[in-house]
Design an enzyme around this catalytic site. Structure first.
Site, mmCIF file in Angstrom:
data_model
loop_
_atom_site.group_PDB
_atom_site.id
_atom_site.type_symbol
_atom_site.label_atom_id
_atom_site.label_comp_id
_atom_site.label_asym_id
_atom_site.label_seq_id
_atom_site.Cartn_x
_atom_site.Cartn_y
_atom_site.Cartn_z
ATOM 1 N N LYS A 275 -7.295 -2.167 -0.213
ATOM 2 C CA LYS A 275 -6.355 -3.302 0.046
ATOM 3 C C LYS A 275 -7.137 -4.766 0.222
ATOM 4 O O LYS A 275 -6.287 -5.574 -0.814
ATOM 5 C CB LYS A 275 -5.952 -2.441 1.959
ATOM 6 N N ASP B 177 2.092 -3.213 9.221
ATOM 7 C CA ASP B 177 2.230 -2.488 9.214
ATOM 8 C C ASP B 177 3.658 -1.979 9.774
ATOM 9 O O ASP B 177 4.323 -1.017 9.036
ATOM 10 C CB ASP B 177 1.302 -2.036 9.766
ATOM 11 N N GLN C 192 -6.650 0.497 10.111
ATOM 12 C CA GLN C 192 -6.352 1.747 9.825
ATOM 13 C C GLN C 192 -6.912 2.528 11.044
ATOM 14 O O GLN C 192 -8.143 3.192 11.330
ATOM 15 C CB GLN C 192 -7.726 1.417 8.854
#
Lengths: 364, 364
Positions: free
Chosen positions: B124, B191, B168
């Site tokens: 990422k 997200d 994460q």
């Protein structure tokens, strides 16, 4: 009901003519008989709902008429179930009052001069009184500003004697519904319309604080009649924020395999025909025909549609989305309109208000 | 991937043996050819995906082999589409920087010592750098308290140079995932996992601030390949909070008729067989067979499953939920694994971060 579109009540007029094997009075007889049964037992077993088989229905007319009478669907008596739930709520409210001195409170805000809204608000107030919930009513005039309505909501958000706030919809056109509904504190959103509640309803492992009343009432009817949801094919007709979509999410939470059928769906009848459980919430009188149903399906009809009726003093009567006379011969259980889902909505509102008061006072 | 269950990669081993008419190299050839095509044209027309008919496939073996080769599914090249999207994002970021001097920032929080999580975070970070997004990385040790992690999140919530925060997953078992994810400010929830975003995604007339990256990537692939969604039957396999459920909500928003198939569904193949669009996100290698697909269906395979492969230097390779060799002969378009949905997830994360920065600075 949002608008009054008068259409003829006869199922057979909308598409092809269909044979009706049972006179209307026969269904009524069944319904009454079943009402007494429900009042005796709070939760019926699944075996109360035998499935029909195509084979039996394919016989000669005379024989099939007899078989149909034997196999006619159970009528799911929402009026009786709602009565039972209100009784249970009254007992709980009295227990809480005795134990900790708290009485649940529901604030209902009526905006403008819609007659139907005023009637709904009045019914909710009466229902509160009957079970021992304090009701607070505010009437905000039609020409009020959005800010004035927001102020009313804000006052109730801060009032510890109010455990639920309900803004009667629809709002006047100069008000932003999303903004108004979002102003209701999530802890008092007894209507369950806040997106945070809907999000939690959609997510596995999360719990909404409140579930919208009408879809909650649909599922409660299935539960009280012992109808299994897990593993069943379910079709929800209509995808509104207040009924169809949350009903689908609730069925999914209970492990049904769910399809939402809507205005853009091609061949809706083919999909509906696969369903063990049908929840219809589209507001189109007699849209769902008996031939669209899987034999033995359970039908929950949320539609409340006015149709011409010269014999009624009002000139109309209310019927559902599902052609009742046809459905009752194919399904294993059907909710009538009126007297099916309708009475459950207010019962669930009372239940949500009680839950809210219990939660805030940590009373079990 | 959560766990590494090694199973043989051969489709035919899981149930009955099936005939494969095309050698693997042939598919690869198709994929490469199609990649070049995508890079030329950003949006392909629906007519690029001819449907197969049962009739053609029911002919004698020799003839059908020829027809199958002609009709073999298009490979949806996620790698190429993601590359194109990243290029578009880089252009937009540069335009915003030139116009108002703002550079989007993404904070990625890695908790604990999982090697796979560290790899994802590293990827990422690299992807951010490549398009010009500032990346902020924090490593919270495995034995940290929940409060320490919450403090990290809180710091980024308040930092105006951070437009997106990503924690994460999975978290160490002593941390409450719901509590942690809810702490991410709704305005920075790139997200899209916050229940408020999911609620808005479910509701008609509401707009989520962010849509979860993987399902957004699935829909973006359909859009970029000009595959119509409106009015189509869609089946989503799996109902996870991060893929299946939001994918179903997205398809529904685009007027598909959606069914979610899950572990409690009886006869999933019968339902999947009705779908024009299949999105599979269950994490079971080769679960969906070619015979489960409707000829001409579009298949989006989200599964990334490791299977034994003695020829690979790692001893395993990654395959999807759908038996690719079979699907490619029945479907009209299929995403490969790897190189299908996978690359789209990071591209959508970059896209969400850019949107967030644009929104907060009111830049269009």
């Amino acid at each position: 009901m949002a608008s009054m579109t008068m259409i003829p009540a006869d199922c057979s007029s909308s598409t092809a003519a269909t044979t009706r094997l049972l006179p209307m009075s026969c269904h009524k007889g069944k319904a009454l008989h079943f009402s007494r049964w429900v009042s005796l037992s709070n939760r019926l077993t699944a075996s109360s709902f035998p499935s029909l088989s195509f084979k039996a229905r394919a016989s000669s007319p005379l024989i099939s008429a007899k078989i149909v009478i034997e196999n006619a669907a159970k009528v799911i008596d929402g009026k009786e179930v709602a009565k039972q739930i209100r009784k249970e709520i009254a007992v709980e409210i009295s227990r809480m009052k005795d134990a900790i001195g708290v009485v649940p409170g529901l604030a209902v805000i009526l905006v403008g001069d819609r007659k139907d809204s005023a009637t709904y608000v009045c019914n909710k107030k009466k229902a509160c009184e009957a079970v021992g919930i304090n009701s607070f009513e505010v009437h905000v005039p039609e020409n009020s500003t959005e800010q004035e309505l927001l102020d009313s909501i804000s006052k109730f958000n801060e009032d510890p004697s109010v455990h639920g706030i309900l803004v009667q919809l629809p709002l006047p056109s100069h008000m932003n519904e999303e903004k108004i509904l979002n102003a209701v504190g999530i802890e008092k959103d007894v209507d369950g319309f806040h997106p945070l509640n809907i999000g939690r309803l959609a997510m596995r492992g999360r719990e909404p604080l409140f579930v919208p009343c009408t879809p909650k009432g649909c599922i409660e009817l299935l539960h009280r009649y012992g109808i299994e949801i897990k593993g069943k094919r379910a079709v929800v007709i209509g995808r509104s924020n207040i009924v169809g979509m949350p009903a689908a999410l609730l069925l999914q939470r209970e492990d049904a395999t769910v399809t939402i059928v809507h205005s853009r769906t091609k061949n809706p009848e083919d999909i509906i025909k696969q369903a063990d459980i049908v929840i219809s919430a589209v507001g189109q009188a007699n849209m769902v025909r008996g031939s669209w149903l899987k034999p033995g399906a359970v039908v929950i009809d949320v539609g409340i549609n006015p149709v011409e009726d010269a014999e009624s003093p009002r000139g109309y009567r209310l019927i559902g989305d599902v052609c009742y006379e046809e459905a009752i011969e194919v399904a294993s259980a059907v909710t009538p309109v009126p007297g099916g889902v309708g009475p459950m909505t207010i019962a669930m509102l009372l239940s949500n208000t009680l839950s809210s008061a219990k939660r805030v006072h940590n009373f079990r």
